[in-house]
Structures are given as structure tokens and as C-alpha cells.
Design an enzyme around this catalytic site. Structure first.
Site, PDB file in Angstrom:
ATOM      1  N   HIS A 237       0.832  -1.194   0.000  1.00  9.43           N
ATOM      2  CA  HIS A 237       0.000   0.000   0.000  1.00  9.43           C
ATOM      3  C   HIS A 237       0.872   1.251   0.000  1.00  9.43           C
ATOM      4  O   HIS A 237       2.085   1.168   0.187  1.00  9.43           O
ATOM      5  CB  HIS A 237      -0.929   0.024   1.217  1.00  9.43           C
ATOM      6  CG  HIS A 237      -2.089  -0.903   1.103  1.00  9.43           C
ATOM      7  ND1 HIS A 237      -1.997  -2.248   1.385  1.00  9.43           N
ATOM      8  CD2 HIS A 237      -3.377  -0.690   0.721  1.00  9.43           C
ATOM      9  CE1 HIS A 237      -3.175  -2.822   1.192  1.00  9.43           C
ATOM     10  NE2 HIS A 237      -4.026  -1.901   0.791  1.00  9.43           N
TER      11      HIS A 237
ATOM     12  N   LYS B  81      -0.256   4.617   4.735  1.00 10.46           N
ATOM     13  CA  LYS B  81      -1.106   3.650   5.449  1.00 10.46           C
ATOM     14  C   LYS B  81      -0.504   3.354   6.815  1.00 10.46           C
ATOM     15  O   LYS B  81       0.698   3.112   6.939  1.00 10.46           O
ATOM     16  CB  LYS B  81      -1.270   2.371   4.634  1.00 10.46           C
ATOM     17  CG  LYS B  81      -2.301   1.411   5.235  1.00 10.46           C
ATOM     18  CD  LYS B  81      -2.659   0.311   4.256  1.00 10.46           C
ATOM     19  CE  LYS B  81      -3.662  -0.669   4.847  1.00 10.46           C
ATOM     20  NZ  LYS B  81      -4.927   0.011   5.215  1.00 10.46           N
TER      21      LYS B  81
END
Length: 242
Positions: free
Chosen positions: A131, A135
Site C-alpha cells: 500500500h 497507510k
């Protein structure tokens, strides 16, 4: 058109859902962010969509119960106490909780459950996710969702077979373990691969998110599906009737 209220409206997912509603001609009931009046938003909505934070979950559930409306929870990083609160709320209103609102990921989890149910326990399961750099939780909610699917296929409890953060002299891989690896960097919306490694062969099931719109699209579809359902706890697999 359903009136959809967004909790966490200033976050990435909140903004994506608002844009999706505008593009598709749906009715945005409004949105709140940290410190906003969730109860007031709930009173003017047909369904709530929550992409805020674990710390706000209890108040958001109370707001849905107070207004007698469904709530979709896409917030990740939930712990056991949060799931207990969701179970309690689901006795009063429809609650859909998921680590990923993508229809493709939902189908991937279904395929993974089927695969692990049919392949032997000697097939090792490794889940790799990547990600964007911002995140804050790992493994991702989607990775955990896939881990749960693999565990259900095998008839085991994920918490008792999970392996994370391998470093140093760890020893051999535990038989039957479900491994997780988390990568962070750039602007990646979300990439997940499940590696099923057997003797002399590997099966890899993958999903690549190209734009956050796909998550917003799935969230809107699931929120509309929730309206009119009886109280209970639901998942994205119920939306696709898997």
C-alpha cells in the site's frame, strides 16, 4: 435514491465515495469528520458509511442504532473489542463490516476459501500486500480478510496459525501456517497476492487496485444493498450472494 451519510468524509475513501455519489446521481445526505455530529448525520440518512477510525467506531454504532438505520463499516485496524461492539449493534440494525469493499477482492476471497478447502494442508499459504506510504496499519484489512478466508477453507482459526514479521533466525516454517508480508511505498492504492506453494508447483491469486474509485463503487453498492435488510451482521460476500 438512497440518502447516504459518510463518516470520515475528509479522508481518502470519504472523498472518493462523495465523488462517486455525485457522478452516479445518488443523494449524499452529508458527511462528518473528527468531532462532527454523527447522530445528526444519522437522523438525515438512510444508511451510514464509516471510513473513519477504530476509536470512533462505538459512537458511530450508537448513532446508527439511535436512528434505526444500517451502517457499513470499512474502517480497518479493528481489534476484538471492536468486533464485539459490532456483534452487539447487529442485534438492532443491519451492519456490514469488511476490510475491503472491492467486488473483485470479495470474489478473490471466495476463490481462496475454495482453493484452501480442496488443497491439502501441505500447501503453504503466504499473503503479500503493498500500500501507499501513508497507510498506518499492517497487515492491511484486506490481507487479514484473505487470511480469514484461507483459514475458513481449512477449518482453522487464523489467530492460532498466523505468522508475521519474520526476522532473524526464525527456524523452519510452521506446518499449516498462514504467512503475511506487508510492503509500503509510493502511492499504491492496494495490491494483494496469495501464494499457495505446494511440492513442485505454485498457485498465485492476485488483485491489483488501480484507483480508489473501485472501493467507492463497491461501498456504494453495498450501502444500497443494506437498506431494508433485517438486523444482523453482513459481509461483502452477502452482497454478491456467494
Amino acid at each position: 435514491m438512497a440518502r447516504i451519510g459518510i463518516i470520515g468524509s475528509e479522508g481518502r475513501m470519504g472523498r472518493a465515495i462523495a465523488a462517486m455519489l455525485a457522478d452516479d446521481g445518488h443523494d449524499l445526505a452529508g458527511g462528518v469528520d473528527r468531532g462532527g455530529d454523527v447522530a445528526r448525520l444519522a437522523d438525515g440518512s438512510d444508511v451510514l458509511v464509516d471510513f473513519s477510525s477504530p476509536g470512533a467506531l462505538q459512537d458511530n454504532l450508537y448513532a446508527a442504532i439511535g436512528a434505526g438505520i444500517p451502517i457499513l463499516i470499512g474502517t480497518t485496524g479493528l481489534e476484538e473489542s471492536h468486533h464485539q461492539a459490532i456483534d452487539h449493534a447487529a442485534r438492532a440494525v443491519p451492519v456490514l463490516q469488511t476490510g475491503n469493499t472491492s467486488l473483485g477482492v470479495t470474489l478473490l476471497a471466495h476463490l481462496l476459501r475454495e482453493a484452501t478447502a480442496r488443497l491439502g494442508a501441505d500447501w503453504d499459504v503466504e499473503i503479500v500486500e503493498m500500500h501507499h506510504r501513508h497507510k498506518v496499519d499492517a497487515p492491511s484489512g484486506t490481507a487479514l480478510l484473505l487470511g480469514e478466508a484461507a483459514a475458513r477453507g481449512r477449518g482453522i482459526v487464523l489467530a492460532e496459525h498466523s505468522e508475521r514479521g519474520r526476522d532473524g533466525h526464525t527456524g523452519a516454517r510452521r506446518p499449516g501456517a498462514i504467512g503475511f508480508a506487508s510492503l509500503r511505498g509510493g502511492t499504491v492504492a492496494g495490491e494483494h497476492s496469495v501464494i499457495l506453494a505446494g511440492e513442485d508447483e505454485r498457485l498465485i491469486l492476485s488483485h491489483h487496485a488501480e484507483n480508489r474509485r473501485l472501493f467507492a463503487r463497491g461501498a456504494v453498492r453495498a450501502a444500497q444493498w443494506l437498506i431494508g435488510r433485517p438486523p444482523g451482521r453482513y459481509g461483502m460476500e452477502d452482497v454478491l450472494e456467494l
